[in-house]
Design an enzyme around this catalytic site. Sequence first.
Site, short mmCIF file in Angstrom:
data_model
loop_
_atom_site.label_atom_id
_atom_site.label_comp_id
_atom_site.label_asym_id
_atom_site.label_seq_id
_atom_site.Cartn_x
_atom_site.Cartn_y
_atom_site.Cartn_z
N HIS A 17 -25.21 12.12 45.29
CA HIS A 17 -23.80 11.60 45.52
C HIS A 17 -24.23 12.44 47.63
O HIS A 17 -24.66 11.98 48.51
CB HIS A 17 -23.21 12.09 45.39
N LYS A 41 -7.48 5.06 35.99
CA LYS A 41 -8.31 5.41 35.67
C LYS A 41 -8.53 7.29 35.45
O LYS A 41 -7.47 8.00 36.50
CB LYS A 41 -9.78 5.38 36.02
N ARG A 90 -28.52 2.60 43.26
CA ARG A 90 -29.63 4.14 42.27
C ARG A 90 -30.29 2.56 41.73
O ARG A 90 -31.57 2.54 41.48
CB ARG A 90 -29.14 4.67 40.76
N SER A 128 -22.15 11.22 37.52
CA SER A 128 -20.98 11.84 37.40
C SER A 128 -21.10 11.61 35.66
O SER A 128 -21.04 13.25 35.07
CB SER A 128 -19.72 10.86 37.72
O1 PNS Z 1 -17.46 6.36 42.44
P1 PNS Z 1 -17.09 5.20 42.39
O2 PNS Z 1 -15.99 4.70 40.86
O3 PNS Z 1 -18.08 3.66 42.19
O4 PNS Z 1 -16.09 3.73 43.16
C1 PNS Z 1 -15.38 3.09 43.30
C2 PNS Z 1 -14.81 2.95 44.68
C3 PNS Z 1 -13.93 3.90 44.56
C4 PNS Z 1 -16.00 3.01 45.79
C5 PNS Z 1 -13.69 1.67 43.84
O5 PNS Z 1 -12.95 1.07 42.96
C6 PNS Z 1 -12.74 1.17 45.39
O6 PNS Z 1 -13.19 0.99 46.71
N1 PNS Z 1 -11.40 1.48 44.92
C7 PNS Z 1 -10.99 1.03 46.23
C8 PNS Z 1 -9.31 0.11 45.77
C9 PNS Z 1 -10.33 -1.60 46.14
O7 PNS Z 1 -10.19 -1.10 47.55
N2 PNS Z 1 -10.53 -2.53 45.93
C10 PNS Z 1 -10.97 -3.95 46.39
C11 PNS Z 1 -12.08 -3.14 46.71
S1 PNS Z 1 -12.76 -5.31 45.66
#
Ligand code: PNS
Length: 167
Positions: A17, A41, A90, A128
């Site tokens: 990150h 989650k 990645r 993570s």
């Molecule tokens: O680190 P992560 O868990 O891969 O992050 C995922 C994240 C937070 C980027 C994604 O879950 C997100 O954008 N969540 C917000 C909900 C949202 O907007 N969903 C629609 C997008 S398809």
Amino acid sequence: MKIAVYPGSFDPITNGHMDIIKRASRIFDKLIVAVVRNPNKVSMFTVNERMDLIRKAVAGLPNVEIDHFEGLLVDFMRSKNARVIIKGLRAISDFEYEFQMALMNRKLDPNIETLFMMTNYKYSYLSSSVVKEIGRLGGCIGDLVPDEVVLDIQKKLRSLSSGGQDA
Ligand code: PNS
């Protein structure tokens, strides 16, 4: 002012990150690292803990802000006047999910672009989840997370494995 948002769980922040944060902060006037609060989650670190860890790690980067959001990312983007989502990639295995999210976010708001940055190869194996697993089992996480937060993360993981409350 060109503002980008780097969203994620950051549970906890890793050197992978940090690599993306440093590189993106050189390209944009302001980079907002946005920690998601996802009630569906289970996270090991609370949103406040995750933000505190990031704050410590980015202390030397003046154009990086830390924030959090719940709900749709595009709504958060609009509230911050930001039009660019930064995502780290990645491996090919990340691509399908990220591709779907990028297309869905563009459908939700066509003014918002997702920019993908390839991770440094040194961190291509890092996540993570791996940090939590290694730390919980007593392995060394010193090379995996920013120096400023190694002790905080180890302390939390130890407290959980010795029966402390998950958050
Ligand atoms: O680190 P992560 O868990 O891969 O992050 C995922 C994240 C937070 C980027 C994604 O879950 C997100 O954008 N969540 C917000 C909900 C949202 O907007 N969903 C629609 C997008 S398809």
